[in-house]
Design an enzyme around this catalytic site. Structure first.
Site, mmCIF file in Angstrom:
data_model
loop_
_atom_site.group_PDB
_atom_site.id
_atom_site.type_symbol
_atom_site.label_atom_id
_atom_site.label_comp_id
_atom_site.label_asym_id
_atom_site.label_seq_id
_atom_site.Cartn_x
_atom_site.Cartn_y
_atom_site.Cartn_z
ATOM 1 N N ILE A 21 0.928 -1.152 -0.052
ATOM 2 C CA ILE A 21 0.027 -0.005 -0.008
ATOM 3 C C ILE A 21 0.800 1.410 0.023
ATOM 4 C CG2 ILE A 21 -2.106 -0.722 0.985
ATOM 5 C CD1 ILE A 21 -1.209 0.077 3.444
ATOM 6 N N SER A 22 2.205 1.242 0.527
ATOM 7 C CA SER A 22 2.965 2.418 0.338
ATOM 8 C C SER A 22 4.307 1.922 0.473
ATOM 9 C CB SER A 22 2.592 3.110 1.647
ATOM 10 O OG SER A 22 3.613 3.432 2.155
ATOM 11 N N GLN A 23 5.230 2.875 -0.144
ATOM 12 C CA GLN A 23 6.429 2.636 -0.296
ATOM 13 C C GLN A 23 7.367 4.103 -0.090
ATOM 14 O OE1 GLN A 23 7.980 0.918 -3.998
ATOM 15 N NE2 GLN A 23 10.295 0.719 -3.304
ATOM 16 N N GLU A 26 12.431 4.403 3.457
ATOM 17 C CA GLU A 26 12.730 3.490 4.441
ATOM 18 C C GLU A 26 12.195 2.410 4.549
ATOM 19 O OE1 GLU A 26 12.886 5.145 8.435
ATOM 20 O OE2 GLU A 26 13.981 3.170 9.090
ATOM 21 N N ALA A 27 11.148 2.214 4.277
ATOM 22 C CA ALA A 27 10.293 0.950 4.510
ATOM 23 C C ALA A 27 9.030 0.882 3.563
ATOM 24 C CB ALA A 27 9.704 0.972 5.933
ATOM 25 N N LEU A 28 8.548 -0.336 3.334
ATOM 26 C CA LEU A 28 7.424 -0.748 2.874
ATOM 27 C C LEU A 28 6.197 -1.230 3.587
ATOM 28 C CD1 LEU A 28 9.786 -1.578 0.597
ATOM 29 C CD2 LEU A 28 8.255 -2.650 -0.855
ATOM 30 N N LYS A 51 4.891 -3.782 8.116
ATOM 31 C CA LYS A 51 5.932 -2.848 7.860
ATOM 32 C C LYS A 51 7.257 -3.653 7.700
ATOM 33 C CE LYS A 51 7.369 1.747 9.053
ATOM 34 N NZ LYS A 51 7.467 3.062 9.765
ATOM 35 N N ASP A 160 7.242 13.263 12.384
ATOM 36 C CA ASP A 160 7.035 13.195 11.092
ATOM 37 C C ASP A 160 5.515 13.496 10.736
ATOM 38 O OD1 ASP A 160 7.280 13.111 8.214
ATOM 39 O OD2 ASP A 160 7.372 11.238 8.191
#
Lengths: 276, 390
Positions: A21-23, A26-28, A51, A160
């Protein structure tokens, strides 16, 4: 490149179904219907979030292993702390620090969305300056402000804050079986915010760090929702201040300090000043 | 506060010409640089003409091993050399015949020059002042306008000109600066930067601890030593969001180095976890691996943030091949492009000042001699980038 990393993630999770769902840098982040311990799910609802911090080929392997382990663990610890404090955030189900895997519940639920999307949707669905828009928006912006204040009152900073790192979901109490929640009802009066992505979070008692946290959010609001950003920012800050003031005299002293720092930070930007 | 004269009219080239020539003076640290740059007006056939470097010379103030350069001595070096360097640059620059309209190529003359560009900051006060003094003097002698230039903008604009990168994330790493920069709305905005000392400063000071030569540059010598390093020693890793901090790493690695040199010490710090004795080469290697990983990480974050896949590395540390290699690994993974320049443009030079100065001059921006004071603190995002669009 992404395919390779997704393959690795599959390898570490015994090939359960994963949907990216998101990249980020630092992480997927994946969703999955599978729980690491419970038996196979009756439904295919994407109830869990994974994650994954992939190894970075540019880093020395020793350094890389150390960083992945440290960051995954510290994020898990922070999330656990939030669970104890009863602050709405993902709950940790399983951590694999060696491979940088963090298994969490899908805290926003099937009917949750990011605040970013939610604001965009409302701006489309309602007329500008309408009473409806104002009431829905204001109530939730105040709640978001209050949620951030709760975090800060416990000396945790997010690091963040953006409108895509805050999710909004139907209130759990209202989501009982007798009142079915219509999916994606953005005007639902019983919504509540949830914080996600504590990858840059830390413990800090400094007013400066809290002020920077708010400043980062203000800048994010300005860039993602430019049209009404001033109003949104006022509501967010109002909610934040009110939550502090609920803490009585001590809260009032602390909020004064944070607001003073916030003025300073706004003047110089997030960065250290170079005037002199 | 930096003041400019901003004119509504854009200056025209000298009569009968379709190009501008600028001389740039740079002396913000231990390098004194003079460069002469020629920029052509766009034509039908070449809508974006490449700038031509007519001359790019530099003299570096080198100190003995174990010592850094002090502002006073560096300023004296610059004062001693600036006249010679300017004269030499005029002699060495050749104006091509097709530009001057004359029969043969000829050396450039003072009258050919349109403006005098100088580094206004940031940098060390005394060296900056001595170069500004020279710039003012030649401006009065030659009756040419002055253009003050931000040193960081000079690096960025020269990097873009040489590599042709359109809208990259810029990693600016040198002895005095460490910044990750991206362009947006006529400013070069700083996404991340060091919270204390610069990368180059960290490397230079470690070189002093190891007492390795300062020629050609401490960073280069560390890079060569690091090639023979075998064991990775764990050092602190301090990325804070988009920013980084290096003073703690330096203190830690300095301490390790002192243990190694101290024969009497029986400290465990002298050995790796596998029981091997740590060598200075290992320390150089580990220091590079650690701080460059930090730089690549914040650059990657900035790339994800502004959604671009181009990276440009500028500044003295940008010459380091290991840094370029690590950055390349990251960028290739993201299907992007990496741009880097060689040492003649990476290390501080006069030509980049001429390039950035000429860009502002052509937009009608000059510096009045009264406001031509230099400043040690001059942030990259203070400069209004009139020559780029949104």
């Amino acid at each position: 490149m992404a395919e390779n990393i997704i393959k690795q993630a599959h390898a570490y999770t015994a090939n359960i179904p994963l949907a990216l769902i998101s990249q980020g840098a630092e992480a997927l982040v994946f969703t999955s219907p599978v729980h690491p311990y419970l038996p196979s799910p009756p439904t295919c609802a994407p109830d869990y979030i994974l994650k994954y911090r992939p190894p970075k080929p540019y880093r020395h392997p020793v350094l890389d292993a150390q960083l992945t382990k440290h960051r995954t663990l510290s994020e898990a610890r922070l999330l656990h702390k939030l669970a104890l404090l009863d602050i709405p955030a993902p709950r940790v189900i399983h951590v694999n620090p060696k491979h940088g895997l963090l298994w969490m519940n899908n805290v926003a639920g099937p009917h949750g969305f990011s605040v970013k999307q939610w604001v965009w949707d409302i701006e489309l669905a309602t007329a500008p300056n309408s009473a409806l828009r104002e009431s829905v928006m204001k109530a939730n912006m105040l709640q978001i402000g209050a949620l951030i204040a709760k975090l800060h009152l416990n000396d945790i900073v997010h690091g963040d804050l953006t409108t895509s790192n805050i999710m909004i979901r139907p209130k759990m109490a209202a989501a009982d079986a007798s009142v079915p929640v219509p999916p994606h009802n953005i005007l639902n009066p019983n919504l509540e915010p949830v914080l996600i992505d504590f990858g840059l979070g830390s413990h800090s008692a400094l007013a400066e760090d809290k002020a920077v946290d708010i400043y980062v959010l203000e800048r994010a609001v300005e860039s993602t929702h430019p049209v009404n950003s001033e109003t949104y920012k006022t509501w967010l800050l109002d909610g934040y201040v009110q939550e502090y003031e609920r803490g009585g005299k001590g809260g009032k002293i602390r909020i004064k300090e944070v607001l003073r720092k916030l003025d300073e930070v706004r003047q110089r930007g997030r960065k250290r000043s170079m005037v002199g | 506060m930096i003041c400019y004269d901003i004119s509504d009219k854009f200056p025209a080239p000298q009569e009968g010409r379709n190009y501008f020539v600028a001389i740039g003076l740079e002396g913000s640290a231990n390098k004194l640089g003079v460069g002469i740059m020629l920029q052509q007006l766009p034509t039908k056939h070449t809508p974006v003409p490449r700038a031509q470097v007519l001359c790019n010379i530099r003299d570096t103030y080198i100190t003995p091993p174990g010592e850094g350069f002090l502002p006073r001595d560096t300023a004296r070096h610059h004062r001693n050399w600036v006249v010679r360097l300017i004269k030499r640059s005029l002699e060495e620059s050749v104006l091509p015949a097709k530009m001057s309209g004359e029969v043969e190529n000829r050396p450039i003359r003072v009258n050919d020059i349109d403006c005098i560009c100088f580094t206004q900051g940031p940098g060390m006060g005394a060296p900056l002042q001595s170069v500004v003094l020279a710039a003012r003097a030649i401006s009065l002698m030659w009756k040419k306008p002055l253009v003050g230039v931000n040193h960081c903008i000079g690096h960025i604009e020269m990097g873009r000109e040489i590599t042709g990168a359109l809208n990259p994330v810029v990693l600016y790493v040198s002895g005095g600066n460490t910044q990750v920069i991206a362009y947006s709305h006529q400013r070069y905005r700083i996404f991340g930067e060091t919270l204390d000392i610069a990368v180059g400063n960290c490397l230079d000071r470690f070189a002093r601890t190891l007492k390795i030569p300062n020629y050609p540059s401490p960073g280069y010598n560390i890079e060569q030593l690091a090639k023979n390093g075998k064991n990775f020693v764990e050092l602190p890793y301090t990325v804070k969001g988009m920013d980084l901090s290096m003073s703690g790493i330096l203190a830690y690695v300095d301490n390790l180095a002192n243990e190694i040199f101290n024969e009497k010490s029986n400290s465990k710090l002298k050995y790796t976890t596998t029981g091997q004795k740590i060598t200075p080469e290992d320390l150089c290697y580990s220091l590079q691996e650690t701080i460059f990983a930090m730089l690549v990480e914040i650059t990657e974050r900035a790339m994800a943030h502004v959604n671009t896949n181009q990276v440009l590395i500028v500044g003295g540390v940008g010459c380091n091949e290991r840094l370029q290699e690590m950055m390349k690994t990251m960028v290739v993974d993201r299907q992007g492009e990496i741009f880097a320049t060689d040492e003649s443009f990476c290390i501080d030079n006069g030509i980049m000042i001429a390039q950035a100065g000429l860009l502002s001059y052509r937009e009608g921006i000059t510096t009045n001699i009264k406001s031509s004071v230099c400043t040690q603190r001059f942030r990259t995002d203070e400069v209004f980038i009139k020559w780029r669009t949104n």
